[in-house]
Scaffold this motif. Structure first.
Motif, PDB file in Angstrom:
ATOM      1  N   GLY A   8      10.939   1.207  26.776  1.00 15.56           N
ATOM      2  CA  GLY A   8      11.157   0.313  25.639  1.00 15.56           C
ATOM      3  C   GLY A   8       9.856  -0.039  24.935  1.00 15.56           C
ATOM      4  N   ALA A   9       8.804  -0.310  25.705  1.00 14.62           N
ATOM      5  CA  ALA A   9       7.499  -0.651  25.117  1.00 14.62           C
ATOM      6  C   ALA A   9       6.933   0.539  24.355  1.00 14.62           C
ATOM      7  CB  ALA A   9       6.539  -1.094  26.214  1.00 14.62           C
ATOM      8  N   ILE A  10       7.032   1.739  24.931  1.00 17.11           N
ATOM      9  CA  ILE A  10       6.526   2.944  24.271  1.00 17.11           C
ATOM     10  C   ILE A  10       7.335   3.224  22.999  1.00 17.11           C
ATOM     11  CG2 ILE A  10       6.304   5.456  24.478  1.00 17.11           C
ATOM     12  CD1 ILE A  10       5.639   4.989  27.453  1.00 17.11           C
ATOM     13  N   THR A  11       8.648   3.088  23.100  1.00 21.95           N
ATOM     14  CA  THR A  11       9.504   3.306  21.927  1.00 21.95           C
ATOM     15  C   THR A  11       9.197   2.291  20.835  1.00 21.95           C
ATOM     16  OG1 THR A  11      11.250   4.162  23.372  1.00 21.95           O
ATOM     17  CG2 THR A  11      11.894   3.517  21.149  1.00 21.95           C
ATOM     18  N   GLY A  12       9.002   1.047  21.212  1.00 22.69           N
ATOM     19  CA  GLY A  12       8.653   0.008  20.234  1.00 22.69           C
ATOM     20  C   GLY A  12       7.324   0.285  19.559  1.00 22.69           C
ATOM     21  N   ALA A  13       6.325   0.694  20.359  1.00 22.73           N
ATOM     22  CA  ALA A  13       5.010   1.002  19.803  1.00 22.73           C
ATOM     23  C   ALA A  13       5.091   2.203  18.851  1.00 22.73           C
ATOM     24  CB  ALA A  13       4.018   1.277  20.924  1.00 22.73           C
ATOM     25  N   LEU A  14       5.840   3.221  19.251  1.00 22.26           N
ATOM     26  CA  LEU A  14       6.002   4.386  18.376  1.00 22.26           C
ATOM     27  C   LEU A  14       6.749   4.015  17.093  1.00 22.26           C
ATOM     28  CD1 LEU A  14       6.815   7.260  20.915  1.00 22.26           C
ATOM     29  CD2 LEU A  14       4.718   6.923  19.595  1.00 22.26           C
ATOM     30  N   GLY A  15       7.760   3.165  17.233  1.00 17.44           N
ATOM     31  CA  GLY A  15       8.496   2.711  16.051  1.00 17.44           C
ATOM     32  C   GLY A  15       7.593   1.947  15.094  1.00 17.44           C
ATOM     33  N   LEU A  16       6.728   1.091  15.637  1.00 24.29           N
ATOM     34  CA  LEU A  16       5.781   0.340  14.811  1.00 24.29           C
ATOM     35  C   LEU A  16       4.815   1.295  14.113  1.00 24.29           C
ATOM     36  CD1 LEU A  16       4.606  -2.361  13.882  1.00 24.29           C
ATOM     37  CD2 LEU A  16       3.182  -2.342  15.956  1.00 24.29           C
ATOM     38  N   LEU A  17       4.325   2.283  14.853  1.00 25.75           N
ATOM     39  CA  LEU A  17       3.412   3.265  14.281  1.00 25.75           C
ATOM     40  C   LEU A  17       4.082   4.052  13.149  1.00 25.75           C
ATOM     41  CD1 LEU A  17       0.638   4.628  14.406  1.00 25.75           C
ATOM     42  CD2 LEU A  17       1.600   6.221  16.082  1.00 25.75           C
ATOM     43  N   VAL A  18       5.306   4.496  13.353  1.00 26.01           N
ATOM     44  CA  VAL A  18       6.049   5.224  12.321  1.00 26.01           C
ATOM     45  C   VAL A  18       6.269   4.337  11.100  1.00 26.01           C
ATOM     46  CG1 VAL A  18       8.283   6.264  11.761  1.00 26.01           C
ATOM     47  CG2 VAL A  18       7.136   6.858  13.897  1.00 26.01           C
ATOM     48  N   SER A  19       6.562   3.076  11.306  1.00 29.25           N
ATOM     49  CA  SER A  19       6.765   2.142  10.190  1.00 29.25           C
ATOM     50  C   SER A  19       5.488   1.965   9.378  1.00 29.25           C
ATOM     51  CB  SER A  19       7.222   0.779  10.709  1.00 29.25           C
ATOM     52  OG  SER A  19       8.471   0.871  11.329  1.00 29.25           O
ATOM     53  N   ILE A  20       4.366   1.833  10.080  1.00 29.38           N
ATOM     54  CA  ILE A  20       3.078   1.670   9.390  1.00 29.38           C
ATOM     55  C   ILE A  20       2.755   2.923   8.574  1.00 29.38           C
ATOM     56  CG2 ILE A  20       0.582   1.482   9.751  1.00 29.38           C
ATOM     57  CD1 ILE A  20       1.239  -0.396  12.127  1.00 29.38           C
ATOM     58  N   VAL A  21       2.969   4.085   9.146  1.00 26.96           N
ATOM     59  CA  VAL A  21       2.719   5.345   8.422  1.00 26.96           C
ATOM     60  C   VAL A  21       3.632   5.443   7.204  1.00 26.96           C
ATOM     61  CG1 VAL A  21       2.912   7.857   8.568  1.00 26.96           C
ATOM     62  CG2 VAL A  21       1.804   6.588  10.405  1.00 26.96           C
ATOM     63  N   ALA A  22       4.901   5.067   7.355  1.00 25.37           N
ATOM     64  CA  ALA A  22       5.844   5.123   6.238  1.00 25.37           C
ATOM     65  C   ALA A  22       5.430   4.172   5.122  1.00 25.37           C
ATOM     66  CB  ALA A  22       7.252   4.791   6.724  1.00 25.37           C
ATOM     67  N   ILE A  23       4.983   2.964   5.478  1.00 28.65           N
ATOM     68  CA  ILE A  23       4.548   1.993   4.457  1.00 28.65           C
ATOM     69  C   ILE A  23       3.303   2.507   3.744  1.00 28.65           C
ATOM     70  CG2 ILE A  23       3.553  -0.316   4.155  1.00 28.65           C
ATOM     71  CD1 ILE A  23       5.495  -1.243   6.391  1.00 28.65           C
ATOM     72  N   LEU A  24       2.338   3.011   4.493  1.00 28.93           N
ATOM     73  CA  LEU A  24       1.116   3.536   3.870  1.00 28.93           C
ATOM     74  C   LEU A  24       1.416   4.719   2.958  1.00 28.93           C
ATOM     75  CD1 LEU A  24      -1.436   3.347   6.828  1.00 28.93           C
ATOM     76  CD2 LEU A  24      -1.355   1.910   4.782  1.00 28.93           C
ATOM     77  N   THR A  25       2.287   5.592   3.406  1.00 26.78           N
ATOM     78  CA  THR A  25       2.683   6.731   2.578  1.00 26.78           C
ATOM     79  C   THR A  25       3.349   6.265   1.292  1.00 26.78           C
ATOM     80  OG1 THR A  25       2.981   8.089   4.551  1.00 26.78           O
ATOM     81  CG2 THR A  25       4.044   8.855   2.530  1.00 26.78           C
ATOM     82  N   SER A  26       4.221   5.287   1.406  1.00 26.12           N
ATOM     83  CA  SER A  26       4.903   4.749   0.237  1.00 26.12           C
ATOM     84  C   SER A  26       3.917   4.141  -0.754  1.00 26.12           C
ATOM     85  CB  SER A  26       5.918   3.697   0.685  1.00 26.12           C
ATOM     86  OG  SER A  26       6.514   3.079  -0.416  1.00 26.12           O
ATOM     87  N   VAL A  27       2.950   3.391  -0.243  1.00 32.39           N
ATOM     88  CA  VAL A  27       1.938   2.778  -1.112  1.00 32.39           C
ATOM     89  C   VAL A  27       1.107   3.850  -1.801  1.00 32.39           C
ATOM     90  CG1 VAL A  27      -0.186   1.398  -1.098  1.00 32.39           C
ATOM     91  CG2 VAL A  27       1.826   0.588   0.138  1.00 32.39           C
ATOM     92  N   LEU A  28       0.684   4.849  -1.057  1.00 33.24           N
ATOM     93  CA  LEU A  28      -0.131   5.920  -1.640  1.00 33.24           C
ATOM     94  C   LEU A  28       0.636   6.704  -2.693  1.00 33.24           C
ATOM     95  CD1 LEU A  28      -2.016   7.235   1.519  1.00 33.24           C
ATOM     96  CD2 LEU A  28      -2.940   5.839  -0.336  1.00 33.24           C
ATOM     97  N   VAL A  29       1.891   7.005  -2.422  1.00 34.06           N
ATOM     98  CA  VAL A  29       2.715   7.741  -3.384  1.00 34.06           C
ATOM     99  C   VAL A  29       2.920   6.909  -4.647  1.00 34.06           C
ATOM    100  CG1 VAL A  29       5.053   8.596  -3.817  1.00 34.06           C
ATOM    101  CG2 VAL A  29       3.854   9.244  -1.728  1.00 34.06           C
ATOM    102  N   THR A  30       3.162   5.617  -4.486  1.00 32.87           N
ATOM    103  CA  THR A  30       3.358   4.738  -5.638  1.00 32.87           C
ATOM    104  C   THR A  30       2.092   4.674  -6.492  1.00 32.87           C
ATOM    105  OG1 THR A  30       4.947   3.418  -4.402  1.00 32.87           O
ATOM    106  CG2 THR A  30       3.971   2.396  -6.343  1.00 32.87           C
ATOM    107  N   ARG A  31       0.940   4.555  -5.852  1.00 35.65           N
ATOM    108  CA  ARG A  31      -0.331   4.529  -6.604  1.00 35.65           C
ATOM    109  C   ARG A  31      -0.557   5.854  -7.328  1.00 35.65           C
ATOM    110  NH1 ARG A  31      -4.718   1.402  -2.814  1.00 35.65           N
ATOM    111  NH2 ARG A  31      -3.727  -0.647  -2.954  1.00 35.65           N
TER     112      ARG A  31
END
Length: 101
Positions: A8-31
């Motif tokens: 559960g901890a590993i899955t949560g950490a990976l989920g957080l990492l994927v979310s951060i990458v998705a947000i950064l990608t979205s910001v970069l694409v928008t810019r």
């Protein structure tokens, strides 16, 4: 800690990492899209200004109330801006008519 807790901890950490990458990608694409839009708008504005200037110059070329020698700078600028078509044909036709006189 048992195995489910670790998974559960590993899955949560990976989920957080994927979310951060998705947000950064979205910001970069928008810019990037905003930058492209700004560039396209600048190009459209420049082309619109060019066409407006060509229309102004063509109006002066066709204006027979202005002596031909005073219209020459307008014609020269029109040609330098890659203007062609009716205004150029008019200018050349007018010139040939004057030579025939």
């Amino acid at each position: 800690m048992d195995a489910l807790g670790i998974i559960g901890a590993i899955t949560g950490a990976l989920g957080l990492l994927v979310s951060i990458v998705a947000i950064l990608t979205s910001v970069l694409v928008t810019r990037w899209q905003a930058k492209l839009h700004t560039q396209e708008m600048a190009e459209e504005r420049a082309e619109r200004e060019r066409l407006n200037r060509l229309a102004f110059l063509a109006d002066r070329i066709f204006d027979l109330s202005i002596p031909r020698e005073l219209r020459l700078p307008f014609y020269e600028e029109y040609i330098s801006m890659k203007g062609n078509g009716t205004a150029v044909r008019f200018w050349l036709t007018e010139e040939s008519r004057e030579k025939q006189r």
